[in-house]
Design an enzyme around this catalytic site. Structure first.
Site, PDB file in Angstrom:
ATOM      1  N   GLU A   1       0.056  -1.361   5.568  1.00 62.79           N
ATOM      2  CA  GLU A   1       1.090  -0.924   6.511  1.00 62.79           C
ATOM      3  C   GLU A   1       0.932   0.536   6.867  1.00 62.79           C
ATOM      4  O   GLU A   1       1.146   0.939   8.020  1.00 62.79           O
ATOM      5  CB  GLU A   1       2.472  -1.184   5.900  1.00 62.79           C
ATOM      6  CG  GLU A   1       3.639  -0.982   6.863  1.00 62.79           C
ATOM      7  CD  GLU A   1       4.267   0.410   6.819  1.00 62.79           C
ATOM      8  OE1 GLU A   1       5.229   0.660   7.557  1.00 62.79           O
ATOM      9  OE2 GLU A   1       3.781   1.269   6.030  1.00 62.79           O
TER      10      GLU A   1
ATOM     11  N   ASP B   1       0.824  -1.205   0.000  1.00 59.64           N
ATOM     12  CA  ASP B   1       0.000   0.000   0.000  1.00 59.64           C
ATOM     13  C   ASP B   1       0.856   1.253   0.000  1.00 59.64           C
ATOM     14  O   ASP B   1       2.031   1.237   0.374  1.00 59.64           O
ATOM     15  CB  ASP B   1      -0.944   0.009   1.197  1.00 59.64           C
ATOM     16  CG  ASP B   1      -0.219   0.058   2.540  1.00 59.64           C
ATOM     17  OD1 ASP B   1       0.803  -0.643   2.686  1.00 59.64           O
ATOM     18  OD2 ASP B   1      -0.675   0.798   3.437  1.00 59.64           O
TER      19      ASP B   1
END
EC number: 3.4.11.4
Length: 409
Positions: free
Chosen positions: A174, A80
């Site tokens: 994350e 991400d």
């Protein structure tokens, strides 16, 4: 190495921003789309145990090519990108042989300038990848993914380089603090790992902030403004009073090194209810507790002064300093230091003024320091990365794999 930049440019074309307002995992569909693409790439590399679970966690293994026993090690990156700037329709531009001066970012009127970012002065002669000034780049952490896969491909192509089992993990979410939530440490199979999620060349980090999220909720009363006298309680005014009680010299823009901070990250205002969202950081656990106590004291102090309306505080610990879990295993750091030195990279051991998946994973039984990617200015439109730095990260990963095998002969 010839595939490294190609991989990176392909990965940043995927919109994988995570979304903290969404509770399922992964929080955005774009992460799952990239994970499926990476899954196919790992299969094409003929790795073993390639798995992509329903939550978007991707793992694989390059099996050992030696007969003696070597500890399995891991390399981890996240798929991400941060919600802080758009990650959609990223249009990277490659600057060959940078010779200094300002870099125009596409046609956006934005400029990447060494006046604002002095690190550029150390990168003359290198090739850079920048944004076009309208989005982030996604080097955090697609550079780490590209570097890990390139290193694994290199080891596959050069079987004379001895190594043990190399475990690979790519995680979702994350950037919103959930990357380790559903990570299966036992299934991953490594004795220790490294996140490839750092910044400039040489960064080696095994300390990070202790982190808490603080939500300050200011309660008021909304009444039609025409009849509001002695009735309306504007919660936004209460929120402003609270923010004025916070120390202005302990914010991200006024601190560095081992100094902690309070950071007002966002707010949701209205007359009846205003919510202030803070992140609170300190490298020392006792220091973090003192910061939490300070915020509660200020809430109590403000409540005692208010005739009408009230304030409440909600605190949630996010992660802790990995140092206490990594330091008992000093060989993990020494292997990384020596790998860098053998690749003509000077180790720069420093604390992370943030967190990584490795912080959480270290407390889950997988000691996990952080290694550089070659990137700069993460989370914003001035993000860029050095291609030379990316190549050095690949070399360090390969050397770490090799040296781990050598250390057990």
């Amino acid at each position: 190495m010839d595939k490294l930049v190609e991989r990176f440019l392909r990965y940043v074309s995927y919109d994988t921003q995570s979304d903290g307002a969404v509770q399922h995992c992964p929080s955005t569909e774009g992460q799952r789309v990239l994970a499926k693409q990476l899954y196919q790439e790992l299969l094409e590399l003929e790795l073993i145990d390639v798995t992509l679970d329903n939550n978007g966690y991707l793992s694989a293994k390059l099996p050992s090519n030696v007969t003696h026993l070597v500890p399995a090690i891991g390399f981890i990156a996240h798929m991400d990108t941060a919600p802080d700037a758009s990650g959609r329709n990223v249009k990277p531009q490659v600057i060959e042989n940078y010779q200094g001066g300002d870099i125009a970012l596409g046609t956006s009127q934005e400029v990447l300038s060494p006046t604002q970012y002095p690190d550029l002065n150390n990168l003359h002669g290198q090739s850079l990848i920048t944004t076009d000034g309208t989005t982030l780049l996604g080097a955090d952490n697609k550079a780490g993914i590209a570097e890990i896969i390139t290193a694994i491909a290199y080891l596959k192509q050069n079987p004379s380089i001895q190594h043990g089992d190399i475990c690979i993990g790519f995680t979702p979410d994350e950037e919103i603090g959930r990357g380790a939530n559903l990570f299966d440490v036992d299934k991953f199979g490594a004795q220790w790992a490294y996140t490839i999620d750092g910044g400039p060349v040489g960064e080696l980090e095994y300390e990070n902030f202790n982190a808490t999220t603080a939500t300050v909720i200011c309660h008021g009363v909304n009444v039609h403004p025409g009849t509001a006298k002695n009735k309306m309680i504007n919660s936004m005014n209460i929120a402003a009073q609270f923010q004025r009680l916070m120390p202005s010299d302990q914010t991200p823009e006024t601190t560095e090194g081992y100094e902690g901070f309070y950071h007002l990250k966002s707010m949701s205002p209205s007359v009846a209810r205003t919510e202030l969202s803070y992140i609170v950081r300190d490298f020392d656990r006792q220091g973090l507790q003192q910061r939490k106590d300070f915020m509660q004291q200020k809430v109590d102090e403000l409540n005692s002064q208010l005739d009408k309306g009230h304030v409440e505080l909600k605190l949630t610990d996010s992660y802790f300093n990995m140092r206490e879990m990594v330091e008992p295993h000093p060989h993990i750091i020494e292997l990384a230091k020596h790998a860098m030195l053998e690749c003509n990279v000077q180790p720069n051991i420093k604390p992370i003024r943030g967190g990584t998946d490795g912080a959480r994973l270290s407390f889950m039984g997988l000691p996990c320091p952080n290694i550089f990617t070659g990137g700069y200015n993460f989370h914003g439109i001035h993000e860029f990365i050095s291609i030379d730095g990316m190549q050095q990260a690949v070399q360090v990963i390969v050397k770490l794999a090799e040296n781990t095998a050598k250390s057990t002969q």
